[in-house]
Structures are given as structure tokens and as C-alpha cells.
Scaffold this active site. Structure first.
Site, PDB file in Angstrom:
ATOM      1  N   CYS A  77       0.763  -1.246   0.000  1.00  0.00           N
ATOM      2  CA  CYS A  77       0.000   0.000   0.000  1.00  0.00           C
ATOM      3  C   CYS A  77       0.797   1.301   0.000  1.00  0.00           C
ATOM      4  CB  CYS A  77      -0.982   0.003   1.161  1.00  0.00           C
ATOM      5  SG  CYS A  77      -0.326  -0.614   2.707  1.00  0.00           S
ATOM      6  N   HIS A 140      -1.856   7.142   4.288  1.00  0.00           N
ATOM      7  CA  HIS A 140      -0.804   6.136   4.443  1.00  0.00           C
ATOM      8  C   HIS A 140       0.508   6.515   3.766  1.00  0.00           C
ATOM      9  CE1 HIS A 140      -0.193   1.565   5.346  1.00  0.00           C
ATOM     10  NE2 HIS A 140       0.323   2.369   6.266  1.00  0.00           N
TER      11      HIS A 140
END
Length: 491
Positions: A77, A140
Site C-alpha cells: 500500500c 498512508h
């Protein structure tokens, strides 16, 4: 502005393989990126899933382009997101793996990892070109979220943001960890992807300059664990499920589809649908069922691809891709052109007339010529180094029809979650060995290694692989490890 519109109009009229001749007067489009989290290549109905119903995404694909060779910037990710936003290999930014929240200093300096403030993003370049910009979803890209010690979304060109550091918590249902423009907002009463779309539509409605072009970046949390889905959708899949967890995953993807449907309808209602280019894709491949304790609902499908998330085989980063732009893109296309999330920055900037700094080292390319001419070749291959891969091959390259994989030091190179001054030289000096080559246009699941069939071809691809490895490791950010504390000799 008129010169930009004329230039784009000329391009669209020439690109007859892709664009509609009847609409050759395009102004600067709006842009929407919908990025799923851990959505597999085979998870959508229009990409072959036997059970999950995705009518809204089917419609986007049927009235646009379905991309069958669409790749993410990484098989995990955080680096994938950094690559998408910057158009550069995430290794250059020093983001090698997923980013945990910073708590205490770590020996590998992983607590320091973040997208540094000098990185240039799509949002910044479009914002500089006059676009309003909004991000809503999973950020993130730093270890210290909502902390002035590290840059936050608004430091990268977003006028407005609603974000979490990592996953929706405690799950997709009624998450409690969203922050809006620096202020925590507490528990919300929607599922995460629906809340993200609500935020985007409300932001569009509140804008004072209704004619200002906009860029929406919507990184959904779904279908990453911990998975939670609306009961009405879950009930629709129980009769095809193997247990009580599988329908939760199927319904999760269906809820993503419903959220995309709401987004498209909202754009139609404000009269912005026809001049909005939508890209739908995923940050990496699907999670492996039960790989960790709370991955009990990870029923994502890689389709015909080999591997899963965290692999450098195709399923790690070959993902669903849909591009839709009513009136400008000829409907009903399925293209095998090799494209990457790295390509979004240069492509959007071309369409927007946004200037890219001449000294900015990009790994993505403007894909408009590639989409318009299937015979056109990328100016450089796609190249990945993932030091923490589950499979033994840490290096991968897609060059034309060839997929090339390599081990480091015959598989003896240790797994690494970060590159610091403790291991950077070792990484740079590693030898690429055990080369494998697959023709993924004929062998999509990488079952037949053809490296021995044509030694000259293998040598040429190996030289190219080594050259890209040397260049990327030489220009990847290295994190400084904290100095060791002095010991007390008298103790």
C-alpha cells in the site's frame, strides 16, 4: 486557456483509435481517481469474478476503457500510493514498504518513513495550474499522521482533505479515525467508502467557484481488512459462500461498486459528468486469506494471475483498471496497453496544461500516445524492487511482452522493510541472479520460463534489468539510523 483547449482538441481528433471524433473541442477536464485497497485483478464482475456483482463499474468499463495490463507502483500500500501521487518509483522517495505509525525509534529507521515535503505530487501540479483539489480516504504516506513533525496531505497540494493514517478503524463500519483538515471528527455513521463519497460530493457542492476544474483523489479503504459490509449486501452472497466470512468480502466489493455509482450520479446531478475523466484502479493485488490473524475475510481473487499482494509475480501489482470520460473516450474498449499508476501524473498534466518541472525525474509516462496507438511502446519499462517480497524474486520488470524476475544473491539477500544507512550499500551491491523470463501476453500466469530459449534475448533483458537496478538504487532515498547510545564503561 484557449491555446490549451486547441492543443488538446487537435490531439483528440488525431487519436481516432481512442477518442470520439464528434467531440474534438475539449476544455480542460476534471479528474477523479478512485483507488481501492487490496482489490484483486479478478474481483470485479467485468474482470471475470463469478459471483460479485458490480453493475456501476461494469457500466464505467462498457462506456469507457477496460485496461487489462494495468499495474500499480508497488505490491503493497504505502509505496504504491506514493508512486501514484508522484509519478516516480516509491524507492526514490524512500518508501519501500507499508508505513507503520511511529511510536519509538526503530533500528531500521522505519519510524521515520514518510513522503518528504520536496516530493511533487499530481495535486500540487494541478493546483498550480488552477485546479481545486480534494483528497478523501486512506492517506498512508507518513508515519506521523496529523503531526506537524511530518508533511500532511495539505502540504502536497490538497485544498481539502479527509483522511486516516492507515486502515479504517475499528473497521469499515462506522470508522472513528478520520481527520478532516487536521481535526479528528470521531465516529461516523456510514461505511467508509460511502462516507468518502459523501465528503467528496459535499466538497464539490460547497465550492464557491463552480466552474473551476477539480481533482478528486478518493483512496477507498475497502476491501482491506478489517472487512465489514452492509448486511443487506452480505445476505445476497450467503448462498454462494463457503463460510460466514466470504460473503462479507463479496459484499465489501459490491459496496465499493455502490459508492462509485453514487459518485457518478452526484457528478451528473451537478452537471460535471461529461467533462470529468474517472480512473478506477487498486493499490496492489489481493491479500492472502489468513496471512495474519485478522485477515479471515480476505477472499480477494487474483483471477488468472500468479501470486497475491506482496509478491513480485503478476498478481502483486497487476490490477483492475478502468478509464471513463463521456464524449471524449470511445466506449466499449478493452486495451492490452501496458499502463501504470505512475503514468497518471504526466498524463493528467498534459490534459490540464500543467507544467512539470524539467528536472523532475519521472518513471511514469504520458500514456495518451500509447492508448491512441496500440503499436506504440513505452519509452522505458516498468521496474520494481520490493525487498520484502513473499516470493524469492525481489526485482521485477515489464518490458513489452516480457516479464522479467530476478533474485538477489541467489535468494540469500535478507528481507528488508526499509533501506537505511545500515544496509544501503549492501542493497546497491547486490547481484541480480536466477533470471526468469515470461511472455505474459501468452502466459498470463507465468508458468513457463523462456529464459533458456533465446540466450541473446535473455542477455539483453538481463543487461537492462541490471542497468535499471543500478540507477534506481543509486537514486533511492536512504534513511539515517539514530546513533547508538553511548554505554557506561563503569557498569
Amino acid at each position: 486557456m484557449r491555446s490549451i483547449a486547441i492543443a488538446l482538441s487537435v490531439f483528440f481528433c488525431l487519436a481516432s483509435a481512442l477518442f470520439n471524433h464528434s467531440t474534438c473541442a475539449a476544455e480542460r477536464p476534471n479528474f477523479v481517481i478512485v483507488l481501492c485497497d487490496d482489490l484483486g485483478y479478478g474481483d470485479l464482475e467485468c474482470f471475470g469474478h463469478p459471483h460479485i456483482k458490480t453493475p456501476n463499474l461494469n457500466q464505467l468499463a462498457a462506456t469507457g476503457i477496460r485496461l487489462t495490463n494495468c499495474y500499480s507502483a508497488a505490491p503493497v500500500c504505502s509505496p504504491s500510493r506514493v508512486g501514484l501521487l508522484t509519478g516516480r518509483s516509491p524507492n526514490r522517495a524512500g518508501v519501500y514498504d507499508w508505513i507503520p505509525e511511529a511510536r519509538n525509534p526503530r533500528p531500521d529507521a522505519r519510524d521515520q518513513v514518510h513522503m518528504r515535503d520536496h516530493e511533487i505530487t499530481i495535486a500540487q501540479l494541478l493546483n498550480d495550474a488552477g485546479y481545486a483539489t480534494c483528497m478523501a480516504g486512506k492517506w498512508h504516506c507518513n508515519s506521523r499522521f496529523n503531526d506537524p513533525a511530518q508533511p500532511q496531505p495539505d502540504d502536497f497540494g490538497f485544498d481539502h482533505y479527509l483522511a486516516t493514517q492507515n486502515n479504517a478503524a475499528p473497521s469499515h463500519q462506522f470508522p472513528e479515525n478520520f481527520v478532516r483538515n487536521g481535526k479528528p471528527i470521531g465516529k461516523v455513521d456510514e461505511f467508509s467508502c460511502q462516507f468518502v463519497v459523501t465528503e467528496a460530493l459535499q466538497w464539490l457542492d460547497r465550492r464557491s467557484e463552480k466552474d473551476q476544474p477539480f481533482f478528486l483523489y478518493l483512496p477507498f479503504h475497502e476491501p482491506h481488512e478489517p472487512v465489514a459490509s452492509p448486511e443487506a449486501l452480505v445476505a445476497q452472497y450467503r448462498n454462494v459462500a463457503v463460510d460466514e466470512d466470504e460473503p462479507q468480502y463479496f459484499a465489501n466489493v459490491a459496496n465499493v461498486d455502490a459508492a462509485v455509482g453514487r459518485l457518478v450520479k452526484g457528478l451528473e446531478e451537478i452537471g460535471k459528468r461529461d467533462d470529468t475523466l474517472i480512473v478506477f484502479t487498486s493499490d496492489n493485488g489481493p491479500e492472502t486469506l489468513d496471512r495474519y490473524r485478522s485477515a479471515n475475510r480476505s477472499y480477494g481473487s487474483p483471477g488468472p494471475l500468479r501470486g497475491m499482494k506482496l509478491h513480485t509475480t503478476e498478481a502483486g501489482f497487476r490490477v483492475p483498471g478502468i478509464v471513463n470520460w463521456p464524449g471524449e473516450i470511445e466506449p466499449g474498449q478493452t486495451l492490452d496497453t501496458v499502463v501504470s499508476s505512475l503514468d497518471l501524473l504526466p498524463t493528467f498534466c498534459r490534459l490540464a496544461g500543467a507544467s512539470i518541472p524539467s528536472d523532475l525525474k519521472l518513471d511514469g509516462t504520458d500514456v495518451l500516445p500509447l492508448l491512441a496507438d496500440p503499436a506504440a511502446q513505452r519509452p522505458k519499462p516498468l521496474f520494481w524492487i520490493y525487498y520484502n517480497a513473499i516470493n524469492e524474486q525481489r526485482v521485477a520488470m515489464r518490458d513489452g511482452k516480457w516479464k522479467v524476475l530476478a533474485k538477489l544473491n541467489h535468494g540469500q539477500f535478507p528481507k528488508l522493510q526499509n533501506i537505511s544507512d545500515q544496509n544501503a550499500d549492501r542493497a546497491r551491491q547486490a547481484k541480480l541472479t536466477d533470471i526468469q523470463i515470461f511472455d505474459v501476453t501468452q502466459d498470463i500466469n507465468e508458468s513457463t520460463d523462456v529464459s533458456s530459449q533465446d540466450p541473446e534475448r535473455t542477455k539483453a533483458l538481463e543487461r537492462k534489468l541490471n542497468a535499471y537496478y543500478k540507477e534506481l538504487t543509486a537514486h533511492s532515498h536512504v534513511w539515517p539510523t539514530p546513533p547508538k547510545k553511548a554505554t557506561d564503561a563503569s557498569r
